[in-house]
Design an enzyme around this catalytic site. Structure first.
Site, PDB file in Angstrom:
ATOM      1  N   GLU A 152      -5.633  -8.339   0.139  1.00  0.00           N
ATOM      2  CA  GLU A 152      -6.128  -7.952   1.372  1.00  0.00           C
ATOM      3  C   GLU A 152      -7.478  -7.529   0.936  1.00  0.00           C
ATOM      4  O   GLU A 152      -8.044  -6.996   0.118  1.00  0.00           O
ATOM      5  CB  GLU A 152      -5.519  -6.233   2.407  1.00  0.00           C
ATOM      6  CG  GLU A 152      -4.495  -6.522   3.143  1.00  0.00           C
ATOM      7  CD  GLU A 152      -3.516  -5.862   4.367  1.00  0.00           C
ATOM      8  OE1 GLU A 152      -4.683  -4.537   4.294  1.00  0.00           O
ATOM      9  OE2 GLU A 152      -2.197  -5.697   4.280  1.00  0.00           O
TER      10      GLU A 152
ATOM     11  N   GLU B 257       0.971  -1.225  -0.454  1.00  0.00           N
ATOM     12  CA  GLU B 257       0.022  -0.049  -0.091  1.00  0.00           C
ATOM     13  C   GLU B 257       0.607   1.207   0.095  1.00  0.00           C
ATOM     14  O   GLU B 257       0.492   2.455   0.813  1.00  0.00           O
ATOM     15  CB  GLU B 257      -0.953  -0.402   1.065  1.00  0.00           C
ATOM     16  CG  GLU B 257      -2.268  -0.701   1.010  1.00  0.00           C
ATOM     17  CD  GLU B 257      -2.320  -0.971   2.771  1.00  0.00           C
ATOM     18  OE1 GLU B 257      -2.692  -0.418   3.394  1.00  0.00           O
ATOM     19  OE2 GLU B 257      -3.471  -2.058   2.756  1.00  0.00           O
TER      20      GLU B 257
END
Length: 350
Positions: free
Chosen positions: A278, A186
């Site tokens: 995720e 991320e």
């Protein structure tokens, strides 16, 4: 629907789900090659179910089994508490041992690393405590400065930290465990320190980590999973095996997340496997099929996404994914659970 037709997916989406099982590390181990071969063989036809475990408390896998009668195929672990700046403050971690146990049970292992900054932790509880030292707001460590000067203390501390994780990865390699390795995740969001100074130092850090772990430490059991979540942060096809997206849609939103899938596909010039690395809500397999969005696996995050406390005990929480929807997913003909995985000794030896 016994099986999604791969040709249908190709024709209706414009994507090719035929991926060659060739890893970017030419010295990749037999186990890593075997796992990649398996992932390529099912890609576009099945989704592996997955679940991240908690950092200190780990009821998630058993909670999923209690709710569905099945265990996920993929279990997610985190090297967070092996970060030296956490270890020196008393943090403990069992994830390496737990991952070895999971592989011995026949499951697939994926690891991320919430990398606590090597130094310069703000340490102002609660939001900027040392325990949140992977967040940009909780450290003044400057990754751009560190990466610009290989002779600096900061650069040496980056190597120290990578070497600490290499020691854990080496234990997994010795145990014969291939790892879906997802570091520096991320990054483009900027909320983690490795992404706080833009793409250039982060890409340099990814390449340094790749070289350090593969060339210096000889860790050849890693399948490199990148989910920087923006094309401008991509380190290049020669450094990435699998593309991932982390997606947290609104509660009970079971959509396929097709736009994010297509976005991930655009990062690479080659056909790459794409995974939902995720998630909060678990996407509906039927919607994925309809939208030609065959995430290779999902990995539901831990804690509130799975359970809640009720009368002093933990029960499955349908706050994000309702119980019937979860059961549908875990018993769907297009999903694979732990009991549907191959015998790895036979598969890898084949």
């Amino acid at each position: 629907m016994e099986e999604i037709n791969r040709q249908y997916l190709q024709n209706s989406s414009g994507l090719d789900f035929q991926v060659e099982p060739v890893l970017v590390n030419p010295e990749a181990s037999r186990t890593a090659q075997g796992l990649m071969k398996y992932l390529c063989s099912i890609y576009g036809r099945y989704m592996l179910t997955g679940q991240q475990i908690g950092v200190l408390s780990t009821p998630e896998l058993d909670m999923i089994h209690e709710a569905t009668g099945k265990y996920p195929a993929v279990a997610g672990f985190d090297f967070m508490n092996y970060s030296p700046s956490r270890v020196e403050r008393g943090a403990e971690c069992r994830d390496t041992d737990l991952a070895i146990e999971w592989w011995k049970r026949g499951g697939i292992v994926t690891f991320c690393w919430h990398w606590n900054a090597p130094k310069d932790l703000v340490d102002l509880p609660p939001d900027r405590s040392w325990g949140r030292g992977f967040y940009t707001e909780a450290t003044t460590f400057d990754v751009a400065k560190a990466m610009s000067d290989p002779d600096s203390e900061d650069y040496r501390l980056i190597l120290r930290d990578i070497d600490a994780i290499a020691a854990q990865l080496a234990l997994l390699q010795e145990a014969g465990v291939p790892v879906l390795w997802r570091p520096l995740h991320e990054a483009s969001g900027g909320w983690f320190w490795w992404g706080a100074k833009g793409p250039e130092p982060c890409i340099a850090l990814w390449k340094l980590m790749y070289e350090r772990l593969t060339r210096h430490h000889g860790l050849n059991h890693l399948i490199w999973v990148w989910n920087g979540q923006h094309a401008g942060w991509y380190p290049g096809d020669e450094y990435v095996d699998i593309l991932g997206e982390d997606i947290y849609p609104p509660k009970h939103d079971y959509s396929s997340q097709k736009e994010r899938f297509l976005s991930a596909a655009s990062y690479s010039k080659r056909n790459k496997i794409i995974a939902l690395t995720e998630n909060g809500v678990v996407p509906d397999p039927d919607r994925m099929a309809k939208d030609c969005t065959p995430w290779a696996w999902n990995c539901t995050w831990y804690g509130e996404f799975v359970f809640r406390e009720e009368d002093g005990r933990r029960v499955y929480s349908g706050e994000y994914t309702e119980l019937e929807q979860l059961r549908k997913t875990y018993h769907h003909p297009w999903t694979i659970t732990l009991d549907g995985l191959p015998d790895w000794e036979v598969w890898i030896g084949s």
